[in-house]
Design a protein around this motif. Structure first.
Motif, PDB file in Angstrom:
ATOM      1  N   ASP A   1     -10.591  -5.532  -4.096  1.00  0.00           N
ATOM      2  CA  ASP A   1     -11.242  -4.330  -3.580  1.00  0.00           C
ATOM      3  C   ASP A   1     -12.119  -4.732  -2.399  1.00  0.00           C
TER       4      ASP A   1
ATOM      5  N   GLU B   1      -3.421  -0.857  -2.129  1.00  0.00           N
ATOM      6  CA  GLU B   1      -4.220   0.358  -2.020  1.00  0.00           C
ATOM      7  C   GLU B   1      -3.322   1.581  -2.160  1.00  0.00           C
TER       8      GLU B   1
ATOM      9  N   THR C   1      -7.993   0.942  -5.183  1.00  0.00           N
ATOM     10  CA  THR C   1      -7.418  -0.399  -5.205  1.00  0.00           C
ATOM     11  C   THR C   1      -6.732  -0.606  -6.545  1.00  0.00           C
TER      12      THR C   1
ATOM     13  N   ARG D   1      -3.594   5.459  -1.151  1.00  0.00           N
ATOM     14  CA  ARG D   1      -4.398   6.396  -0.358  1.00  0.00           C
ATOM     15  C   ARG D   1      -3.893   7.808  -0.602  1.00  0.00           C
TER      16      ARG D   1
ATOM     17  N   SER E   1      -9.179   6.707  -1.830  1.00  0.00           N
ATOM     18  CA  SER E   1      -8.393   5.480  -1.797  1.00  0.00           C
ATOM     19  C   SER E   1      -8.765   4.657  -3.022  1.00  0.00           C
TER      20      SER E   1
ATOM     21  N   ASN F   1       0.843  -1.186   0.000  1.00  0.00           N
ATOM     22  CA  ASN F   1       0.000   0.000   0.000  1.00  0.00           C
ATOM     23  C   ASN F   1       0.882   1.240   0.000  1.00  0.00           C
TER      24      ASN F   1
END
Length: 80
Positions: free
Chosen positions: A71, A50, A65, A52, A63, A3
């Motif tokens: 997701d 992810e 995916t 963000r 955010s 992420n």
């Protein structure tokens, strides 16, 4: 899978890309759009995750995916 967070560096004025849990910036860009695109490439190269995006106030405002990650919501993204 990794992420990434995109946020503005108040000292440099650039948009930083940071891997979640990382100590240092993974990269930076002059615009939020450029930083978001690069963060999505990084996430895709690591197997998805992810991305963000933080607003100027530091709060997460969006955010996304990145495939092939799953997701967590079944709704269709209407922003992108």
């Amino acid at each position: 899978m990794a992420n990434y967070h995109v946020s503005k560096d108040k000292d440099t004025g650039k948009w930083n890309i940071q891997k979640e849990g990382g100590q240092r910036s993974s990269g930076s860009a002059d615009t939020q759009k450029e930083a978001e695109k690069t963060a999505k490439e990084y996430a895709a190269n690591s197997g998805g995750g992810e991305v963000r995006i933080h607003g100027l106030d530091g709060k997460i405002r969006d955010s996304d995916t990145v495939a092939p990650a799953n997701d967590p919501t079944s709704s269709k993204d209407t922003k992108h």
